[in-house]
Enzyme design. Sequence first.
Site, PDB file in Angstrom:
ATOM      1  CB  SER A   6       3.039   8.772   6.388  1.00  0.00           C
ATOM      2  OG  SER A   6       2.377  10.345   4.959  1.00  0.00           O
TER       3      SER A   6
ATOM      4  N   GLY B  48      -5.060   5.351   3.216  1.00  0.00           N
ATOM      5  CA  GLY B  48      -3.850   4.789   3.665  1.00  0.00           C
ATOM      6  C   GLY B  48      -3.157   3.942   4.308  1.00  0.00           C
TER       7      GLY B  48
ATOM      8  CB  ILE C 260      -0.678  -0.287   1.380  1.00  0.00           C
ATOM      9  CG1 ILE C 260      -1.522  -1.145   1.570  1.00  0.00           C
ATOM     10  CG2 ILE C 260      -1.867   0.961   1.307  1.00  0.00           C
ATOM     11  CD1 ILE C 260      -2.280  -1.568   2.369  1.00  0.00           C
TER      12      ILE C 260
ATOM     13  CE1 TYR D 186      -6.966  15.105  -5.658  1.00  0.00           C
ATOM     14  CE2 TYR D 186      -9.801  14.973  -6.023  1.00  0.00           C
ATOM     15  CZ  TYR D 186      -8.113  14.069  -5.552  1.00  0.00           C
ATOM     16  OH  TYR D 186      -8.675  13.272  -4.764  1.00  0.00           O
TER      17      TYR D 186
ATOM     18  CB  SER E  65     -11.410  11.143  -6.203  1.00  0.00           C
ATOM     19  OG  SER E  65     -12.121  12.773  -6.048  1.00  0.00           O
TER      20      SER E  65
ATOM     21  N   GLY F 116       1.724   5.544   0.469  1.00  0.00           N
ATOM     22  CA  GLY F 116       0.611   6.383   1.670  1.00  0.00           C
ATOM     23  C   GLY F 116       0.178   5.960   1.927  1.00  0.00           C
TER      24      GLY F 116
END
Length: 251
Positions: A10, A14, A6, A140, A127, A8
């Site tokens: 932190s 994720g 996986i 985005y 998204s 991201g």
Amino acid sequence: MKTVLITGCSTGFGRETASRFLAEGWNVIATMRDPSANTLPTSDRLRVLSLDVTDADRIAAVMVEAGTVDVLVNNAGIGWLNAVEGTSLEMVRRVFETNTFATIAVMQAVLPGMRERRAGVIVNVSSSATMKPLPLLSVYRASKAAVNALTEAAALELAAFGIRVAAVLPGAAPTTSFGDSARAQIEANGGFPDAYASFAQQTIARMQQAASGPVTTAQDVAKAVFRAATDPSCPTILPAGADAVAWFEGR
């Protein structure tokens, strides 16, 4: 015991997704740019590796360290909130480099092994903004819409090799770092153009008001990602969170 990688991990989606897979008994390789930021629970089934998904050399090194990967979750990404006119081409490239090109790069790195084994799952976190046009999210949204298109086409390409590909589309999640990250990026890049300042304030106020209604939690996204990874009947495009589901059904 299967292994999931996986990106991201932190914060936010994720981190919660990694925690979900650990709770389900999986081996988890959690990557993040700065492993010192790791707050995941300690487990002998967890490995934390440093990875900037825009660094091709580091992607290759991580794949060697990871070994066999049964499921890849492309979660790493950055937010951006501004008008098209207020977004420099440098920032456009940065958003696409992280959200779109890096997704492709990590897929390309993991696919040879999956193809050889004729098994594997790739879950790309996109998204819900791709389901409905929203002002100030144009760049985005475009970067994530490309991820949806990539996912749908790759699913057809890879089915013959026993590889599934799906995209999870989270709704608005005010508890994640996306909003803070986007605002910090805006401030660092000169803010909104003067001509859009009033419009931007009104738009952001409406977004904040909408956040008082049904929203997406990191747990919603982790649940959807786990389903996409483990349920062969899962649709290729899967909304996550009450608001995302409502948008998806009403589009």
